[in-house]
Design an enzyme around this catalytic site. Structure first.
Site, short mmCIF file in Angstrom:
data_model
loop_
_atom_site.label_atom_id
_atom_site.label_comp_id
_atom_site.label_asym_id
_atom_site.label_seq_id
_atom_site.Cartn_x
_atom_site.Cartn_y
_atom_site.Cartn_z
N GLU A 1 53.93 76.25 52.64
CA GLU A 1 55.74 75.60 51.84
C GLU A 1 56.09 76.14 50.71
O GLU A 1 55.67 76.33 49.83
CB GLU A 1 55.19 74.22 51.58
N SER B 1 63.17 70.17 60.39
CA SER B 1 63.73 71.76 60.94
C SER B 1 65.07 71.31 62.12
O SER B 1 65.45 71.85 62.31
CB SER B 1 62.91 72.83 60.95
N ASP C 1 61.65 78.46 59.13
CA ASP C 1 62.25 77.88 60.33
C ASP C 1 62.92 78.53 61.92
O ASP C 1 62.59 78.24 62.45
CB ASP C 1 63.43 76.60 59.96
#
Ligand code: NG1
Length: 553
Positions: free
Chosen positions: A66, A198, A248
């Site tokens: 992340e 996303s 993403d």
């Protein structure tokens, strides 16, 4: 047969839903939505769609990684079943009378199946950036322009962002495509907006694909590869004000069913599909409040959340350069440059470099000189960077809106390096043949838990309610399922954070019991209907990336 690297493969074009979803059961589950979309398109526009573009959301997966994509460290996402669908077709001249004002080349009539999103009509123009005395030719060859309102979150901004890249990549004066056709589009989607899954990338990718398809670009030699689509979609996403990394878009475009992707960005985009342990199932649970990043990239919170983290992370990478620290801190930017011949990143070397940094005192350099605080002021950061103020502002601040008095370089850098290491460890565990399934799951779960602690404490991108939800999920480990204690191995925030979803690694056999446990245990779910809950808590298997469906009669 030559197997293409995942990012070099063409965008798949399907004519059946079974092929598209890779499973008859999943196809049957979604057939109703597809039918409705196609029928509504005809009702709204008076002609049939020629293509439906599909792009899935992403869970960061299975999971570590992340807030490190924009620092160009590898990540480990997967596509989810939830997706955005855009039915599209060139607007036939015969229907021009239905929209008399909306038929210039490239004009778009955009509708959304969700009634709260109203019909939008827009036409791109060529906009020059020269002075007043502009020769006519300069306008003709100027880049295409579409007005995107960044002051508020508007659904059509994502449609326009996708279209922008198509126009400027495929309709430049030198390109072989003459002028864009007028297009009708109808959008629908199941990716919960602003949940760290996303939805924005799925919108931008599917919009990019829809305009490519409607303009016949898949019928010619110009069709982009998956990797090229990722790069276009990333550029496009920046048009809505987010300087995001490529995680993403890579997951949404390149993902393959049954695998997560190890995506690396250095020296250029590379995606490696990796099969997860057989009994690993990832369950998403939404904290029921939108992620700050989505609602905010143009508004308040991004200034002191997502965008500020981008600046802090890049600043942390820059500062040690001055002190000739190991070059690993200076990750190369602009990974989208085409460097196909460059050697792939040596992951063993990367791992060793990360371990050395974390074991030594390299990062102490980033600590404040002021006793009692770790953060530094802008002046201190500029001083440490070795750049002059004008130069520093130009490179690090001119393109992004941030609002803060202090920058937290030490804790952010520590998160980034630890998280980058966890991604490599996660990948190794999945690839490793030696360990038994149960100990693999336990190791992966521990990496996820560690990742959450770091997101919460060092990167400060969790939220008290998200932490509550994580705790409820982890408590499943104390529940007697009749087969022994509940097998939840790890739980963490996913996506940008500050709200949104958590993802938990659960043993396949315990998924149903786990979902019931979370639905009952998290206070904010109280009183919700079963139908609503199904949208907030759901298991997800790694799904297929973006594609185009060719509509036939
Ligand atoms: P979400 O929360 O799904 O929008 C965002 C970024 C990613 C990545 C994650 C944090 C966008 C489109 N995506 O994801 O690139 O940085 O946060 O890991 O902004």
């Amino acid at each position: 047969m030559t197997v293409l690297p995942a990012a070099d493969a063409p965008i798949p074009i399907f004519t059946t839903l079974q092929e598209l979803y890779g499973s008859l059961t999943i196809a049957a589950k979604h057939a109703g939505r597809w039918d409705k979309l196609v029928r509504e398109f005809e009702t709204k526009f008076g002609h049939k769609p020629t293509y439906v573009a599909r792009a899935p959301g992403r869970v960061n997966s299975h999971d570590a990684g992340e807030h490190i994509d924009y620092a160009h460290f590898g990540v480990f996402p997967a596509a989810i079943e939830h997706d955005i669908l855009i039915a599209c077709a060139p607007r036939p001249a015969s229907t021009a009378t239905a929209h008399p004002d909306h038929h210039p080349p490239g004009s778009v009539v955009a509708e959304n199946l969700q009634t709260r999103y109203t019909r939008q009509v827009f036409t791109p123009t060529r906009r020059h950036t020269l002075g007043d005395d502009v020769p006519p030719d300069a306008v003709r060859v100027a880049p295409w322009h579409l007005d995107i309102d960044k002051s508020e979150l508007r659904w059509e901004s994502y449609v326009k962002a996708g279209y922008y890249g198509v126009l400027n990549h495929f309709f430049s004066p030198s390109s072989t495509c003459p002028v864009p056709v007028p297009v009708d589009i109808l959008v629908t989607g199941t990716v919960p907006p602003g949940s760290g899954l996303s939805s924005s990338a799925a919108m931008v990718v599917s919009s990019t694909l829809a305009f490519l398809a409607a303009n016949g670009i898949f019928d010619g030699e110009n069709a982009p590869t998956k990797g090229e689509l990722v790069n276009i979609a990333m550029e496009n996403e920046r048009r809505v004000g987010v300087n995001s990394g490529g995680m993403d878009q890579s997951a949404s475009v390149i993902a393959l069913p049954g695998s997560a992707l190890y995506v690396s960005f250095v020296p250029s985009l590379h995606a490696e599909p990796i099969v997860l342990p057989r009994n690993a199932v990832f369950v998403c649970a939404n904290r029921c409040v939108q992620s700050a990043r989505i609602v905010s990239n143009k508004a308040e919170s991004a200034k002191h959340q997502y965008n500020l983290r981008v600046v802090e992370t890049l600043g942390a990478a820059r500062v040690p350069l001055k002190s000739s620290q190991p070059p690993i801190l200076a990750r190369k930017s602009g990974f989208h440059r085409d460097e196909q011949d460059a050697p792939r990143e040596d992951l063993a070397q990367l791992r060793k470099g990360l371990e050395d940094i974390l074991e030594g005192n390299v990062l102490d350099f980033l600590l404040s000189k002021v006793e009692g605080r770790t953060s530094i002021t802008l002046e201190e950061m500029i001083e440490m960077s070795g750049m002059d103020e004008v130069q520093f502002r130009e490179v690090y601040l001119s393109w992004v809106d941030v609002e803060t008095t202090h920058f937290e370089l030490y804790l952010r850098a520590k998160h980034v390096f630890e998280e980058a290491l966890r991604v490599l460890q996660f990948r190794e565990v999945c690839l490793g043949g030696g360990d038994d399934e149960e100990s693999k799951l336990q190791t992966l779960g521990k990496l996820m838990n560690d990742s959450h602690e770091s997101c919460n404490k060092q990167f400060d991108c969790s939220h008290p309610k998200v932490n509550d939800l994580v705790q409820v999920a982890r408590n499943f480990g104390e529940v007697d399922t009749g087969r022994g204690k509940g097998r939840v191995y790890g739980s963490r925030v996913t996506g940008a954070g500050w709200g949104g979803c958590i993802v938990s690694l659960v043993h396949r056999e315990d998924v149903d019991a786990f979902i019931v446990h979370v639905e009952k245990g998290y206070a904010s779910y109280e009183g919700m209907s079963d139908e609503d809950l199904a949208g907030w808590v759901f298991a997800t298997e790694p799904g297929m990336g973006a594609c185009v469906f060719r509509c036939t009669d």
